[in-house]
Write a protein that holds these residues in place. Structure first.
Motif, PDB file in Angstrom:
ATOM      1  N   VAL A 109      -1.755  13.372 -10.308  1.00 30.75           N
ATOM      2  CA  VAL A 109      -1.178  12.561  -9.239  1.00 30.75           C
ATOM      3  C   VAL A 109      -1.898  11.212  -9.248  1.00 30.75           C
ATOM      4  N   PRO A 110      -1.269  10.152  -8.752  1.00 28.84           N
ATOM      5  CA  PRO A 110      -1.913   8.841  -8.798  1.00 28.84           C
ATOM      6  C   PRO A 110      -2.952   8.632  -7.703  1.00 28.84           C
ATOM      7  N   MET A 153       1.969  15.154   5.662  1.00 30.62           N
ATOM      8  CA  MET A 153       0.584  14.888   5.289  1.00 30.62           C
ATOM      9  C   MET A 153      -0.353  15.916   5.905  1.00 30.62           C
ATOM     10  N   GLN A 154      -0.024  16.378   7.089  1.00 31.96           N
ATOM     11  CA  GLN A 154      -0.867  17.359   7.768  1.00 31.96           C
ATOM     12  C   GLN A 154      -0.865  18.710   7.058  1.00 31.96           C
ATOM     13  N   LYS A 155       0.090  18.914   6.151  1.00 27.28           N
ATOM     14  CA  LYS A 155       0.167  20.173   5.390  1.00 27.28           C
ATOM     15  C   LYS A 155      -0.242  19.991   3.925  1.00 27.28           C
ATOM     16  N   THR A 156      -0.617  18.777   3.550  1.00 32.13           N
ATOM     17  CA  THR A 156      -0.896  18.459   2.157  1.00 32.13           C
ATOM     18  C   THR A 156      -2.396  18.457   1.889  1.00 32.13           C
ATOM     19  N   GLN A 157      -2.804  19.107   0.805  1.00 28.06           N
ATOM     20  CA  GLN A 157      -4.218  19.122   0.436  1.00 28.06           C
ATOM     21  C   GLN A 157      -4.639  17.775  -0.136  1.00 28.06           C
ATOM     22  N   LEU A 191       0.843  -1.190   0.000  1.00 31.20           N
ATOM     23  CA  LEU A 191       0.000   0.000   0.000  1.00 31.20           C
ATOM     24  C   LEU A 191       0.881   1.243   0.000  1.00 31.20           C
ATOM     25  N   LEU A 192       0.402   2.298  -0.612  1.00 29.65           N
ATOM     26  CA  LEU A 192       1.092   3.580  -0.552  1.00 29.65           C
ATOM     27  C   LEU A 192       1.281   3.967   0.913  1.00 29.65           C
ATOM     28  N   SER A 193       2.482   4.419   1.265  1.00 31.73           N
ATOM     29  CA  SER A 193       2.755   4.679   2.681  1.00 31.73           C
ATOM     30  C   SER A 193       1.763   5.660   3.310  1.00 31.73           C
ATOM     31  N   PRO A 194       1.374   6.768   2.661  1.00 31.23           N
ATOM     32  CA  PRO A 194       0.352   7.624   3.274  1.00 31.23           C
ATOM     33  C   PRO A 194      -1.015   6.943   3.366  1.00 31.23           C
ATOM     34  N   MET A 195      -1.265   6.003   2.463  1.00 30.10           N
ATOM     35  CA  MET A 195      -2.543   5.300   2.475  1.00 30.10           C
ATOM     36  C   MET A 195      -2.700   4.456   3.735  1.00 30.10           C
ATOM     37  N   THR A 196      -1.599   3.929   4.265  1.00 23.73           N
ATOM     38  CA  THR A 196      -1.684   3.135   5.485  1.00 23.73           C
ATOM     39  C   THR A 196      -2.069   4.002   6.680  1.00 23.73           C
ATOM     40  N   VAL A 197      -1.616   5.254   6.671  1.00 28.88           N
ATOM     41  CA  VAL A 197      -2.004   6.192   7.728  1.00 28.88           C
ATOM     42  C   VAL A 197      -3.510   6.438   7.659  1.00 28.88           C
ATOM     43  N   TRP A 198      -3.985   6.646   6.450  1.00 28.28           N
ATOM     44  CA  TRP A 198      -5.410   6.865   6.227  1.00 28.28           C
ATOM     45  C   TRP A 198      -6.225   5.644   6.647  1.00 28.28           C
ATOM     46  N   SER A 245      -0.696   9.768  -1.198  1.00 31.71           N
ATOM     47  CA  SER A 245       0.494   9.166  -1.797  1.00 31.71           C
ATOM     48  C   SER A 245       1.690  10.054  -1.513  1.00 31.71           C
ATOM     49  N   ILE A 246       2.871   9.458  -1.495  1.00 29.96           N
ATOM     50  CA  ILE A 246       4.086  10.246  -1.325  1.00 29.96           C
ATOM     51  C   ILE A 246       4.257  11.186  -2.510  1.00 29.96           C
ATOM     52  N   HIS A 247       3.676  10.820  -3.635  1.00 33.49           N
ATOM     53  CA  HIS A 247       3.758  11.645  -4.841  1.00 33.49           C
ATOM     54  C   HIS A 247       3.058  12.979  -4.629  1.00 33.49           C
ATOM     55  N   ASN A 248       1.862  12.943  -4.061  1.00 33.66           N
ATOM     56  CA  ASN A 248       1.128  14.177  -3.792  1.00 33.66           C
ATOM     57  C   ASN A 248       1.844  15.013  -2.737  1.00 33.66           C
ATOM     58  N   VAL A 249       2.408  14.351  -1.730  1.00 33.87           N
ATOM     59  CA  VAL A 249       3.133  15.062  -0.673  1.00 33.87           C
ATOM     60  C   VAL A 249       4.350  15.786  -1.242  1.00 33.87           C
ATOM     61  N   VAL A 250       5.174  15.074  -2.010  1.00 33.52           N
ATOM     62  CA  VAL A 250       6.380  15.681  -2.577  1.00 33.52           C
ATOM     63  C   VAL A 250       6.022  16.771  -3.576  1.00 33.52           C
ATOM     64  N   LEU A 251       5.044  16.515  -4.422  1.00 31.78           N
ATOM     65  CA  LEU A 251       4.648  17.502  -5.427  1.00 31.78           C
ATOM     66  C   LEU A 251       4.217  18.808  -4.786  1.00 31.78           C
ATOM     67  N   GLN A 252       3.355  18.730  -3.775  1.00 35.92           N
ATOM     68  CA  GLN A 252       2.860  19.973  -3.174  1.00 35.92           C
ATOM     69  C   GLN A 252       3.967  20.742  -2.478  1.00 35.92           C
ATOM     70  N   GLY A 253       4.952  20.043  -1.960  1.00 34.21           N
ATOM     71  CA  GLY A 253       6.109  20.726  -1.398  1.00 34.21           C
ATOM     72  C   GLY A 253       6.916  21.453  -2.460  1.00 34.21           C
ATOM     73  N   LEU A 254       7.092  20.823  -3.610  1.00 32.89           N
ATOM     74  CA  LEU A 254       7.811  21.450  -4.718  1.00 32.89           C
ATOM     75  C   LEU A 254       7.058  22.666  -5.254  1.00 32.89           C
ATOM     76  N   LEU A 255       5.748  22.545  -5.363  1.00 29.02           N
ATOM     77  CA  LEU A 255       4.952  23.668  -5.863  1.00 29.02           C
ATOM     78  C   LEU A 255       5.051  24.861  -4.924  1.00 29.02           C
ATOM     79  N   ALA A 256       4.917  24.608  -3.628  1.00 30.20           N
ATOM     80  CA  ALA A 256       4.987  25.700  -2.659  1.00 30.20           C
ATOM     81  C   ALA A 256       6.345  26.385  -2.690  1.00 30.20           C
TER      82      ALA A 256
END
Length: 394
Positions: free
Chosen positions: A143-144, A337-341, A95-102, A148-159
């Protein structure tokens, strides 16, 4: 093929509430009671994240450990995968690592992370005319999965580049906005070729596929942003870990053995995972998987020149395999994750204590023994010990 449509997303979001998950959890508990000696049932999506599970099956490591293992079940979406896991149809998944938290805290699912599948193995792929992150302003990016770690990393890069991620359904984004959408990875290269999106961030081999098709280029490897980050993790039912500890240990032993083998035999791993392989685990051609698992040394210079790699001193592999789930990663993941939309109700995230999640979500008893049996952390190119400092540079 490997992700979910909006309809599936809504179904999954509904399911992953306490009330929505309850029937599935009850079904899983009933199945476990009826099958205390249930065989190993792997559920997977046809992506590189599943590599250790599939290699362990292909190489007979489960059988060598005395475990009865069914043929792995290929599923077509995250919705199908987690539903099969919660209902007890399968008992080991990636499972996607953030998905396990969810799953554990958004739905109270009794799921535990027992190991990592791989590190890195993901990238941002963009249209040929996109040369830097700031060029994505006013465009749509895929994003997939929200968790997902993809959404987390992407939003950090965008910001970091002065851009605001927006989760819009209609209307064009402003010049300082990037419209994020969820898209199935298999749909990403065709959508990029058709100019429906400006790019995407996803696990392999869909970045390599775009390169082979010459429809896009890699703008940045995620492992060059978050050093040796986990993507997918090995997830098992807590009841198995509690009631069948010897069985669980053998399962983890086989997966760790498969990771060590994959590091030593990357081309062989690419071949057995490919559509040309005997078991046809994935629909991907060998050449695409080879580009990920056993890339040519000459590609490093090109990625450095294109600035897809900024931290050459990290000596990151495009994909690598090591099983230990570092607590520092889980803690950092929760904070990010707490900062990711994300779409849907994510109020549970604000209440989470990162240190508690690292202790409660992850059960590392088995993997520590498996690593020792495999020769220690040095067998995976790492120093001994189970701590590290997270390095994140956007």
């Amino acid at each position: 093929m490997c992700q979910i449509s909006r309809r599936e997303w809504l179904k999954l979001a509904s399911m992953m509430t306490v009330a929505g998950a309850a029937p599935l959890l009850a079904s899983a508990a009933a199945r476990a009671a009826a099958e205390p000696d249930a065989p190993l049932r792997i559920g997977y999506l046809p992506i590189t994240d599943a590599t250790p599970l599939l290699v362990a099956h292909n190489n007979g490591y489960f059988e060598q450990a005395g475990i009865k293992a069914d043929k792995p079940t290929l599923l077509r979406s995250w919705a199908q995968l987690i539903e099969a896991f919660l209902s007890g149809q399968v008992n080991v998944v990636h499972l996607l690592s953030p998905m396990t938290v969810w799953a554990r805290y958004g739905s109270q699912a009794q799921a535990k992370v027992v190991a990592w599948n791989h590190v890195n193995g993901s990238a941002m792929t963009v249209a040929p005319d996109i040369n830097k992150v700031s060029d994505l302003g006013g465009k749509t990016f895929a994003v997939p999965f929200w968790y997902s770690i993809h959404n987390v990393v992407l939003q950090g890069l965008l910001a970091a580049n002065g851009l605001t991620p927006v989760l819009k359904k209609n209307g064009a984004p402003a010049a300082n906005e990037v419209n994020l959408i969820v898209m199935a990875p298999s749909d990403m290269p065709p959508a990029l070729a058709a100019k429906q999106i400006a790019g995407y961030i996803v696990a392999e081999p869909f970045n390599a596929a775009a390169e082979n098709l010459k429809v896009g280029k890699i703008l940045r490897f995620t492992g060059d942003v978050w050093k040796n980050h986990a993507c997918c993790v090995v997830t098992m039912h807590e009841r198995d870990l509690t009631s069948r500890p010897e069985w669980s240990q053998k399962v983890v032993d086989a997966i760790v053995k498969a990771q060590a083998w994959t590091r030593a035999h990357p081309e062989d791993a690419a071949r057995l995972l490919s559509k040309e392989g005997e078991n046809r685990y994935t629909p991907h051609p060998f050449q695409v998987l080879q580009r990920v698992l056993a890339p040519a040394a000459s590609e490093q210079g090109r990625y450095l020149a294109d600035k897809a790699i900024l931290h050459a001193d990290w000596h990151e592999k495009r994909i690598d395999f090591q099983p230990y789930p570092y607590p520092s990663y889980t803690e950092a993941l929760v904070r990010h994750m707490q900062k990711t939309q994300v779409e849907g109700n994510a109020q549970f995230l604000a209440k989470l204590d990162p240190a508690f999640v690292a202790r409660d979500l992850v059960d590392d008893r088995f993997v520590k023994k498996s690593i020792a049996a495999a020769g220690g952390m040095k067998a995976f190119g790492l120093p001994e010990g189970f701590t590290r400092q997270e390095v994140i540079v956007v």
